[in-house]
Design an enzyme around this catalytic site. Sequence first.
Site, PDB file in Angstrom:
ATOM      1  N   ASP A  99       0.850  -1.177   0.000  1.00 54.06           N
ATOM      2  CA  ASP A  99       0.000   0.000   0.000  1.00 54.06           C
ATOM      3  C   ASP A  99       0.895   1.239   0.000  1.00 54.06           C
ATOM      4  O   ASP A  99       1.730   1.416   0.897  1.00 54.06           O
ATOM      5  CB  ASP A  99      -0.900  -0.015   1.240  1.00 54.06           C
ATOM      6  N   THR A 134      -3.305   5.054  -3.714  1.00 58.51           N
ATOM      7  CA  THR A 134      -2.216   5.780  -3.050  1.00 58.51           C
ATOM      8  C   THR A 134      -0.882   5.575  -3.764  1.00 58.51           C
ATOM      9  O   THR A 134      -0.029   6.455  -3.725  1.00 58.51           O
ATOM     10  CB  THR A 134      -2.086   5.336  -1.583  1.00 58.51           C
ATOM     11  N   THR A 135      -0.710   4.418  -4.402  1.00 60.30           N
ATOM     12  CA  THR A 135       0.513   4.185  -5.188  1.00 60.30           C
ATOM     13  C   THR A 135       0.399   4.893  -6.538  1.00 60.30           C
ATOM     14  O   THR A 135       1.355   5.530  -6.996  1.00 60.30           O
ATOM     15  CB  THR A 135       0.743   2.675  -5.404  1.00 60.30           C
ATOM     16  N   ASP A 194      -9.122  -0.199   3.397  1.00 57.94           N
ATOM     17  CA  ASP A 194      -9.072   0.334   2.029  1.00 57.94           C
ATOM     18  C   ASP A 194     -10.313  -0.085   1.246  1.00 57.94           C
ATOM     19  O   ASP A 194     -10.857   0.704   0.460  1.00 57.94           O
ATOM     20  CB  ASP A 194      -7.815  -0.159   1.301  1.00 57.94           C
TER      21      ASP A 194
END
Length: 545
Positions: free
Chosen positions: A73, A106-107, A413
Amino acid sequence: MSAAAATTATSRIAMPRPSTGETLQERSKGKDVRTSNIVAAKAVAAAIRTSLGPRGMDKLMQLPNGEVLISNDGATILSKMNVLHPAAKMLVECSISQDIEAGDGTTSVVVLAGALLDACSGLLSKGIHPAMIAGSFYKAAEACTQLLTNNAATPVDMNDRESLIHAVQTCLSSKVVSQNSDLLAPLAVDSVLTILGPDPSSATNVDLRDVRMVEQLGGTVDDTELVKGLVFNKGSTKTAGGPSKIENAKVALIQFCLSAPKTDMDNSVVVSDYAAMDRILRDERKYILNMCKKIKKSGANVVLIQKSILRDAYNELSLHFLAKMGILVVTDIERTDVEFVCRTLGCTPVPHVDSLSPEKLGSAEHVGDVVLPGSGHKVVKFVGVANPGRTATVLLRGSNDLVLAEANRSVHDAQCVVRSLVKQRYLIAGGGAAETEASLRLRELALETTGMDSHCFKAYADALEVIPYTLAENAGLKPIEIVTALRKAHAEGNIGAGIDVKKGCISDMYKKNVVQPLLVTTSAIKLATETVCMILKVDDLVVVV
């Protein structure tokens, strides 16, 4: 004019500008600082680029306290990294902002920011001013958001549970616990729908703090369950003869101590007479018994005791009396859990025994100790609760602490994906389809645009393709071939065309049920653009000691 004077005038005009000029020095310094910032930020993006997508690699992190963490993550990895460069820290904060806003992507947001910074380097080398690049990038981001919302997104109904599960499964496909997505995806969806109430279509936002995560070591992730009630991660506290389960429970949450009173200050009482000692013990016993009788009189048959720091919240004598009265006791309730417990059970915390009354009690159909398979550990489970505050509890299981921690982050998530759909009820194709579509339409827009905007739009469109390129690269495919085929499919009008990493080809993502919330993509584009433009406008680095 004489020949000598003419020669002097000509030489004065043709004389080159001195390289030591103040303005030139400032520009040179600004360029160096900007280059330094771009290089540092790109290094952060390159560090987590390999963890993008379902075939992305995991990162093993050793924290300063010796703890080990495994995750792919982006927000988790970056928040644990010790980043020193201020521009690189901006990318870390960008990832955290994406985590707060959408919970997923998020990446992607960091990888996209890295590609945009790379595009900036090329535009700056052509002599385009940073302010013009930043202005064009903002226009490009707005255009991409409009194009995706109007042309590529499909509306979703919050009552359509299957569509929500498909979106959550796409999110979980890139997690460490992806093999358990068939169990965790419906669980995450149901937990959010539970707290939304009977009419989820009317909700505009959801507070995920209403879902409590209880981690319990032992078993496997497949033993994870959603409890529409309450679970405490320890068994009931009882002495011999105390009940371990109660039907039709009346629950009291007490904040006073079931132990002998003490003086406010650190005093010591010296008793030298045996008769006086017996009298003290007898009075203590009588004092505790009276409190237990008042609890019994209120009708409570389950007592939750809040943890105390001043003196013992309970003692063996009070547990003995409550056990004889057939009352189940759960001790050491954390102060931070009191509000959640009260909302779930419908009870009111009682600060003093005299204020305990039947209307302050909560209710549950069944309360009892449950032995968890795989560990032998006991937990107290409350089921059949009225749940006026609309809460839910997820009991997470895992074979070790690393798996438990990653499962917790993954479920959170997944819940964030459902929250994104509550905020903005549109789904979009995954597998790099959205970014490719936006890139293609932005190139078309660049051809219609004139001036510097046209150059910047083309560079922005090229940068968007880093997402499908990286997905293909991490899956072991040939990225140039895959991205070219993907571009061709979108040019032919197949909006849902994306990379099928399992088969190694281009497929329709809507047919494969690989979908994600529109908010995840649009939020990533906006946040990456804002961060890049901010880095671009910095021309000096001031260190304040």
